[in-house]
Design a protein around this motif. Structure first.
Motif, PDB file in Angstrom:
ATOM      1  N   ILE A  12       0.986  -1.194   0.023  1.00  0.00           N
ATOM      2  CA  ILE A  12      -0.063  -0.021  -0.138  1.00  0.00           C
ATOM      3  C   ILE A  12       0.919   1.285  -0.002  1.00  0.00           C
ATOM      4  CG2 ILE A  12      -1.714   1.261   1.360  1.00  0.00           C
ATOM      5  CD1 ILE A  12      -2.955  -1.194   2.277  1.00  0.00           C
ATOM      6  N   ALA A  13       0.761   2.007  -1.029  1.00  0.00           N
ATOM      7  CA  ALA A  13       1.433   3.352  -1.175  1.00  0.00           C
ATOM      8  C   ALA A  13       0.692   4.588  -0.908  1.00  0.00           C
ATOM      9  CB  ALA A  13       2.212   3.494  -2.576  1.00  0.00           C
ATOM     10  N   GLY A  14       1.174   5.667  -0.785  1.00  0.00           N
ATOM     11  CA  GLY A  14       0.390   6.864  -0.535  1.00  0.00           C
ATOM     12  C   GLY A  14      -0.039   7.241   0.794  1.00  0.00           C
ATOM     13  N   VAL A  15       0.328   6.517   1.931  1.00  0.00           N
ATOM     14  CA  VAL A  15      -0.337   6.659   3.261  1.00  0.00           C
ATOM     15  C   VAL A  15       1.016   6.883   3.866  1.00  0.00           C
ATOM     16  CG1 VAL A  15      -1.644   5.752   4.845  1.00  0.00           C
ATOM     17  CG2 VAL A  15      -2.042   4.883   2.630  1.00  0.00           C
ATOM     18  N   ASP A  16       0.854   7.963   5.016  1.00  0.00           N
ATOM     19  CA  ASP A  16       1.718   8.308   6.053  1.00  0.00           C
ATOM     20  C   ASP A  16       0.988   7.797   7.254  1.00  0.00           C
ATOM     21  OD1 ASP A  16       3.259   9.190   7.778  1.00  0.00           O
ATOM     22  OD2 ASP A  16       2.849  11.374   7.704  1.00  0.00           O
ATOM     23  N   LEU A  17       1.427   6.543   7.785  1.00  0.00           N
ATOM     24  CA  LEU A  17       0.671   6.013   8.722  1.00  0.00           C
ATOM     25  C   LEU A  17       0.883   6.732  10.175  1.00  0.00           C
ATOM     26  CD1 LEU A  17       1.752   2.374   8.578  1.00  0.00           C
ATOM     27  CD2 LEU A  17      -0.297   3.392   7.564  1.00  0.00           C
ATOM     28  N   ALA A  18       1.746   7.735  10.312  1.00  0.00           N
ATOM     29  CA  ALA A  18       1.955   8.341  11.380  1.00  0.00           C
ATOM     30  C   ALA A  18       0.926   9.711  11.445  1.00  0.00           C
ATOM     31  CB  ALA A  18       3.428   9.071  11.623  1.00  0.00           C
ATOM     32  N   GLY A  19       0.456  10.145  10.306  1.00  0.00           N
ATOM     33  CA  GLY A  19      -0.125  11.354  10.222  1.00  0.00           C
ATOM     34  C   GLY A  19      -1.891  11.104  10.517  1.00  0.00           C
ATOM     35  N   GLN A  39       7.956   4.169   6.569  1.00  0.00           N
ATOM     36  CA  GLN A  39       7.043   4.999   7.469  1.00  0.00           C
ATOM     37  C   GLN A  39       7.918   5.451   8.675  1.00  0.00           C
ATOM     38  OE1 GLN A  39       3.817   5.437   7.018  1.00  0.00           O
ATOM     39  NE2 GLN A  39       4.013   4.447   4.980  1.00  0.00           N
ATOM     40  N   LYS A  40       7.412   6.599   9.250  1.00  0.00           N
ATOM     41  CA  LYS A  40       8.071   7.205  10.162  1.00  0.00           C
ATOM     42  C   LYS A  40       7.394   7.067  11.800  1.00  0.00           C
ATOM     43  CE  LYS A  40      11.080   8.800   7.354  1.00  0.00           C
ATOM     44  NZ  LYS A  40      12.361   8.040   6.942  1.00  0.00           N
ATOM     45  N   LEU A  41       7.221   5.862  12.105  1.00  0.00           N
ATOM     46  CA  LEU A  41       6.398   5.659  13.315  1.00  0.00           C
ATOM     47  C   LEU A  41       7.289   5.356  14.485  1.00  0.00           C
ATOM     48  CD1 LEU A  41       3.902   2.765  11.927  1.00  0.00           C
ATOM     49  CD2 LEU A  41       3.261   5.340  12.585  1.00  0.00           C
ATOM     50  N   ASP A  42       6.800   6.114  15.516  1.00  0.00           N
ATOM     51  CA  ASP A  42       7.474   5.670  16.836  1.00  0.00           C
ATOM     52  C   ASP A  42       6.431   4.887  17.519  1.00  0.00           C
ATOM     53  OD1 ASP A  42       5.525   7.508  17.576  1.00  0.00           O
ATOM     54  OD2 ASP A  42       6.807   9.110  17.954  1.00  0.00           O
ATOM     55  N   HIS A  43       6.857   4.563  18.769  1.00  0.00           N
ATOM     56  CA  HIS A  43       5.807   3.775  19.609  1.00  0.00           C
ATOM     57  C   HIS A  43       4.524   4.158  19.499  1.00  0.00           C
ATOM     58  CE1 HIS A  43       9.265   1.178  20.245  1.00  0.00           C
ATOM     59  NE2 HIS A  43       9.774   1.963  21.282  1.00  0.00           N
ATOM     60  N   ALA A  44       4.416   5.612  19.996  1.00  0.00           N
ATOM     61  CA  ALA A  44       3.224   6.090  20.105  1.00  0.00           C
ATOM     62  C   ALA A  44       2.293   6.101  18.783  1.00  0.00           C
ATOM     63  CB  ALA A  44       2.966   7.595  20.687  1.00  0.00           C
ATOM     64  N   ALA A  45       2.757   6.551  17.887  1.00  0.00           N
ATOM     65  CA  ALA A  45       2.152   6.414  16.542  1.00  0.00           C
ATOM     66  C   ALA A  45       1.771   5.089  15.935  1.00  0.00           C
ATOM     67  CB  ALA A  45       2.912   7.313  15.497  1.00  0.00           C
ATOM     68  N   HIS A  46       2.602   4.276  16.397  1.00  0.00           N
ATOM     69  CA  HIS A  46       2.457   2.649  16.237  1.00  0.00           C
ATOM     70  C   HIS A  46       1.111   2.338  16.723  1.00  0.00           C
ATOM     71  CE1 HIS A  46       4.280  -1.592  15.890  1.00  0.00           C
ATOM     72  NE2 HIS A  46       3.113  -1.526  15.396  1.00  0.00           N
ATOM     73  N   ILE A  47       0.918   2.676  18.048  1.00  0.00           N
ATOM     74  CA  ILE A  47      -0.303   2.319  18.818  1.00  0.00           C
ATOM     75  C   ILE A  47      -1.547   3.065  18.345  1.00  0.00           C
ATOM     76  CG2 ILE A  47      -1.448   2.354  21.031  1.00  0.00           C
ATOM     77  CD1 ILE A  47       1.746   1.908  22.235  1.00  0.00           C
ATOM     78  N   ARG A 103       6.443  -3.607  12.698  1.00  0.00           N
ATOM     79  CA  ARG A 103       7.544  -2.473  11.960  1.00  0.00           C
ATOM     80  C   ARG A 103       8.638  -2.744  12.337  1.00  0.00           C
ATOM     81  NH1 ARG A 103       6.948   1.019  16.819  1.00  0.00           N
ATOM     82  NH2 ARG A 103       8.668   2.142  17.235  1.00  0.00           N
ATOM     83  N   ALA A 104       9.784  -2.414  11.154  1.00  0.00           N
ATOM     84  CA  ALA A 104      11.190  -2.667  11.417  1.00  0.00           C
ATOM     85  C   ALA A 104      11.730  -1.328  11.522  1.00  0.00           C
ATOM     86  CB  ALA A 104      11.455  -3.257  10.112  1.00  0.00           C
ATOM     87  N   GLY A 128      11.983   1.118   8.494  1.00  0.00           N
ATOM     88  CA  GLY A 128      10.418   1.899   8.342  1.00  0.00           C
ATOM     89  C   GLY A 128       9.640   1.025   7.474  1.00  0.00           C
ATOM     90  N   SER A 129       9.842  -0.307   7.346  1.00  0.00           N
ATOM     91  CA  SER A 129       8.928  -1.015   6.711  1.00  0.00           C
ATOM     92  C   SER A 129       7.842  -1.525   7.801  1.00  0.00           C
ATOM     93  CB  SER A 129       9.372  -2.496   5.996  1.00  0.00           C
ATOM     94  OG  SER A 129      10.109  -2.160   5.034  1.00  0.00           O
ATOM     95  N   VAL A 130       6.393  -1.665   7.381  1.00  0.00           N
ATOM     96  CA  VAL A 130       5.420  -1.980   8.298  1.00  0.00           C
ATOM     97  C   VAL A 130       4.755  -3.197   7.567  1.00  0.00           C
ATOM     98  CG1 VAL A 130       3.264  -1.613   9.556  1.00  0.00           C
ATOM     99  CG2 VAL A 130       5.236   0.078   9.332  1.00  0.00           C
ATOM    100  N   ALA A 131       4.436  -4.168   8.471  1.00  0.00           N
ATOM    101  CA  ALA A 131       3.523  -5.427   7.751  1.00  0.00           C
ATOM    102  C   ALA A 131       2.364  -5.453   8.604  1.00  0.00           C
ATOM    103  CB  ALA A 131       4.325  -6.541   7.671  1.00  0.00           C
ATOM    104  N   PHE A 132       1.104  -5.503   8.113  1.00  0.00           N
ATOM    105  CA  PHE A 132      -0.004  -5.597   8.900  1.00  0.00           C
ATOM    106  C   PHE A 132      -1.053  -6.835   8.376  1.00  0.00           C
ATOM    107  CE2 PHE A 132      -4.221  -2.798   9.638  1.00  0.00           C
ATOM    108  CZ  PHE A 132      -4.649  -3.884  10.530  1.00  0.00           C
ATOM    109  N   TRP A 133      -0.882  -7.578   9.164  1.00  0.00           N
ATOM    110  CA  TRP A 133      -1.738  -9.204   8.829  1.00  0.00           C
ATOM    111  C   TRP A 133      -2.872  -9.478   9.434  1.00  0.00           C
ATOM    112  CZ3 TRP A 133       3.355  -9.368  10.972  1.00  0.00           C
ATOM    113  CH2 TRP A 133       3.612 -10.136  12.001  1.00  0.00           C
ATOM    114  N   ASP A 134      -3.721 -10.252   9.055  1.00  0.00           N
ATOM    115  CA  ASP A 134      -4.598 -11.054   9.418  1.00  0.00           C
ATOM    116  C   ASP A 134      -4.375 -12.423  10.267  1.00  0.00           C
ATOM    117  OD1 ASP A 134      -7.314 -12.077  10.124  1.00  0.00           O
ATOM    118  OD2 ASP A 134      -8.228 -11.592   8.404  1.00  0.00           O
ATOM    119  N   ASN A 135      -4.217 -12.126  11.432  1.00  0.00           N
ATOM    120  CA  ASN A 135      -3.710 -13.439  12.058  1.00  0.00           C
ATOM    121  C   ASN A 135      -4.816 -14.512  12.105  1.00  0.00           C
ATOM    122  OD1 ASN A 135      -1.382 -14.389  13.857  1.00  0.00           O
ATOM    123  ND2 ASN A 135      -2.934 -14.628  15.436  1.00  0.00           N
ATOM    124  N   ARG A 136      -5.936 -14.386  11.743  1.00  0.00           N
ATOM    125  CA  ARG A 136      -6.817 -15.485  11.922  1.00  0.00           C
ATOM    126  C   ARG A 136      -6.829 -16.125  10.628  1.00  0.00           C
ATOM    127  NH1 ARG A 136     -11.062 -10.606  12.828  1.00  0.00           N
ATOM    128  NH2 ARG A 136      -9.903  -9.796  10.856  1.00  0.00           N
TER     129      ARG A 136
END
Length: 313
Positions: free
Chosen positions: A20-27, A52-60, A135-136, A258-266
């Protein structure tokens, strides 16, 4: 604020995975963007974001758009003390030394065969996480890839008679099944015994959001299929594990800082890398898991606990 028009979903493999491109996950993200990301996760089972430029707070904060983050009762010293929702994977290096092993031996015993290495997160719990967002921070210059498999298409790939049979089966998922003990005294094996977690889950789970049937098997947690003999269980598990790890049902991801993976664990299992333990490069990842429900089978019955607490309790 990112808008839905800026979101680009690019499939990464034939059955699973999309970038997925075009998204700033921290914003800030509007509702349409959140809906687009969720739809991509449900469709492609795992999605990837770069740079991505996520810190812990933005990740959560990002995770909270999709569910309630799990707070683990026990984490290692590498995990941030001020953010109990975040688990740092470097913690696992501590475990090896705590139980008298170097990291190479630790990985070999935890994943002593390819099939044993495949797993979902916390699969022995009565309520495994619904999803994981990883996130890496620091990754090796080469190696360290992660692979995921789509358990919905794995089920669809079975023949109709085998589907009907699998629909009726239940399995005992137990912590430590994938671990190969050391000769003689084994402190980690004793730890597993003293802190055992086990549940009975359906072999075919009905996905609570998509309604798909999921061939919910993995080599790391399943000890025994219920109501069949040991010999039958071994052969049936071999067949199912071969099915869920077929290459055409998988996608492999090369991490960058800065890579992030988001997966459906189910609906997925994944194979963590084991090709970097001999390399003198750090690999620091941070994960947030989203609270899940109790799985249900085709007949509507829910999983039952054997021992251990629910995740997050």
């Amino acid at each position: 604020m990112t808008t839905a028009a800026e979101v680009e979903v690019k499939p990464a493999a034939g059955h699973i995975g999309a970038e997925i491109a075009g998204v700033d996950l921290a914003g800030p993200l509007d509702d349409a963007v959140i809906a687009a990301i969720k739809a991509a996760v449900l469709r492609w089972k795992v999605v990837f974001f770069r740079d991505q430029k996520l810190d812990h707070a933005a990740h959560i904060a990002f995770a909270r758009h999709f569910g309630e983050p799990v707070i683990l009762k026990s984490r290692g010293s590498a995990s941030p003390s001020d953010f109990p929702e975040v688990e740092t994977t470097a913690d696992r290096l501590e475990l090896a030394g705590r139980y008298g092993m170097d990291n190479q031996e630790w990985l070999e015993r935890r994943r002593h065969s390819v099939l044993r290495g495949w797993h979902c997160d916390h699969g022995a719990r009565i309520n495994p996480p619904a999803a994981t967002i990883l996130r890496a921070e620091t990754v090796p210059p080469y190696g360290g890839d992660t692979t995921w498999s789509n358990l919905a298409v794995a089920y669809d790939g079975l023949s109709e008679p085998v589907k009907r049979f699998a629909d009726t089966l239940w399995a005992e998922h137990r912590l430590g099944v994938g671990y190969q003990t050391r000769p003689g005294p084994d402190a980690y094996a004793q730890h597993l015994q003293d802190h055992q977690v086990a549940s009975i889950h359906p072999v075919v789970r009905v996905h609570p959001e998509t309604g798909e049937r999921i061939l919910s098997v993995n080599g790391y947690y399943i000890e025994q299929l219920r109501d069949v003999s040991r010999a039958e269980s071994r052969l049936l598990l071999e067949m199912f594990l071969e099915q869920v790890t077929r290459p055409e049902y998988t996608v492999r991801f090369r991490w960058e800082p800065g890579s992030v993976a988001f997966w459906d664990n189910r609906a997925t299992i994944h194979l963590a890398p084991s090709d970097t333990a001999h390399l003198d490069f750090p690999r620091t990842m941070h994960r947030v898991m989203l609270a899940g429900d109790i799985p249900a089978g085709v007949d509507g019955r829910s999983s039952t606990p054997i021992t251990g607490r629910p995740l997050g309790s």
